[in-house]
Write a protein that holds these residues in place. Sequence first.
Motif, short mmCIF file in Angstrom:
data_model
loop_
_atom_site.label_atom_id
_atom_site.label_comp_id
_atom_site.label_asym_id
_atom_site.label_seq_id
_atom_site.Cartn_x
_atom_site.Cartn_y
_atom_site.Cartn_z
N GLN A 1 0.81 -1.21 0.00
CA GLN A 1 0.00 0.00 0.00
C GLN A 1 0.85 1.27 0.00
O GLN A 1 0.31 2.38 -0.11
CB GLN A 1 -0.92 0.01 1.23
N ARG A 2 2.15 1.10 0.17
CA ARG A 2 3.05 2.26 0.19
C ARG A 2 3.61 2.57 -1.19
O ARG A 2 4.38 3.51 -1.35
CB ARG A 2 4.20 2.02 1.17
N LYS A 3 3.24 1.76 -2.18
CA LYS A 3 3.76 1.93 -3.53
C LYS A 3 2.65 2.42 -4.46
O LYS A 3 1.48 2.10 -4.28
CB LYS A 3 4.32 0.60 -4.05
N CYS A 4 3.05 3.18 -5.46
CA CYS A 4 2.09 3.73 -6.41
C CYS A 4 1.37 2.62 -7.17
O CYS A 4 2.01 1.76 -7.79
CB CYS A 4 2.82 4.64 -7.39
N LEU B 1 -2.52 4.80 -11.37
CA LEU B 1 -2.25 6.22 -11.15
C LEU B 1 -0.93 6.63 -11.77
O LEU B 1 -0.02 5.82 -11.93
CB LEU B 1 -2.21 6.53 -9.65
N THR B 2 -0.83 7.91 -12.09
CA THR B 2 0.46 8.53 -12.39
C THR B 2 1.00 9.09 -11.09
O THR B 2 0.29 9.80 -10.36
CB THR B 2 0.29 9.67 -13.41
N CYS B 3 2.26 8.79 -10.77
CA CYS B 3 2.76 9.13 -9.44
C CYS B 3 4.08 9.87 -9.47
O CYS B 3 4.87 9.76 -10.41
CB CYS B 3 2.95 7.86 -8.60
N GLY C 1 6.56 7.00 0.55
CA GLY C 1 5.20 7.18 0.08
C GLY C 1 5.18 7.76 -1.31
O GLY C 1 6.18 7.73 -2.03
N TYR C 2 4.03 8.31 -1.72
CA TYR C 2 3.91 8.82 -3.08
C TYR C 2 2.74 9.79 -3.18
O TYR C 2 1.87 9.86 -2.30
CB TYR C 2 3.69 7.67 -4.07
N ALA D 1 -7.20 11.47 -6.77
CA ALA D 1 -5.82 11.75 -6.37
C ALA D 1 -5.61 11.25 -4.95
O ALA D 1 -6.55 11.22 -4.14
CB ALA D 1 -5.53 13.25 -6.44
N GLU D 2 -4.41 10.82 -4.65
CA GLU D 2 -4.13 10.35 -3.29
C GLU D 2 -2.68 10.60 -2.92
O GLU D 2 -1.80 10.71 -3.79
CB GLU D 2 -4.46 8.86 -3.15
N THR D 3 -2.46 10.70 -1.63
CA THR D 3 -1.13 10.94 -1.07
C THR D 3 -0.89 9.95 0.06
O THR D 3 -1.78 9.76 0.91
CB THR D 3 -1.00 12.37 -0.56
#
Length: 365
Positions: free
Chosen positions: A277-280, A284-286, A293-294, A302-304
């Motif tokens: 869950q810590r990887k893009c 998504l484009t990251c 994180g990402y 969108a997410e962070t």
Amino acid sequence: MQKRGMALLAATLLLVGCGNEVRQADEADEKPVPTKAASIDPADLRPGNQPATPEALAAITLQRVLVEPEAFEGGDLYFEQDEVGTVLLWGDDHSLEVKAGPVDDDLLSTWCHDGMAGCVEVKAETGAATVAWDLATDDGTPGQLMVSHTSGGEERRAAYVGEKVTGDPRKLDLEVNVDDLIALVTDPRLGTKTTMKMTKAQVSGFPSDGANGTGEVALTAGAIAAGLLETMAYADIDSFKKADVSDYGKGAFGVVGTTAGGGTVTAVHAPNLPAGQRKCPKTLTCSKGDSDGYDGWTDGSAETVRCHQKEGDLPAFCAVVRQQAPAPFPGDDLDPVLTGLEVALETLWPTVAAETARRGESLVG
């Protein structure tokens, strides 16, 4: 530094046993008003030997700077354990941070040589102060004014944000002016130690707990919701519910907020976020975040993710914020969206002011 909003507070100064330093209300429904520094007894202007409190610093500030704060902030997000300070908030994003602590020579060097628009040394009756400023920019950033004074191995600093700084602030008509800030930081009572009289000062509207490093409590889902409502980006959320955290690891919790337009914001505190869950995700484009994180995005989503390692008393944890819109984001400019996500991350730290937790108790079913 983004601030958490509070209910409007009548924040004029009331000092216990301080003579005529504050005009008392003539009628029961009349509010006291803050007074200028002229009301300070010169005999009181001496260093003290009592541990200073955030409220004491707020009281000194309100004697020196004629503003009417609507709220006070602070806590571990603002100050280190060896510092004492408070933040006064009022109007449209006006803030005055006041603190005392160890001298940070590197920071002073940064002010004066690496990015500040101006930096001068100013002599005052009670000592010399460094005045530094950053100019307003075309994108709406107002600039800032900072004043610093060192004494007895300590730095006493005041930082003001809220009005456009268009040049040397000594020549501008600002609500918080340079002379008052110099008088504040060179006030001998301002420090990690102060006088007994100031430790007994009472500032109307100053929280009894939950601000400036006192009364911090464990984060809750309700506190996350309250924190989101205090940000400009997510102040339009209409309702909250607890988030489904089954994919976020043991101990995770969070909320989903829904706006009137049908968009959602999900914010999750995850102390054991799985590595995957810590990887893009491939959908998504990251871009890589500042820490583990990402930042990721696609049309209308969108997410962070940010993960922090254990540091001192701060446990390891991850923070996840996701925004879903019912349609693609307006235009192609994602900056406001990503900025909102960055601000929302601040609501997911492991501890929170007790006042914020209380405000959130009724927000999540």
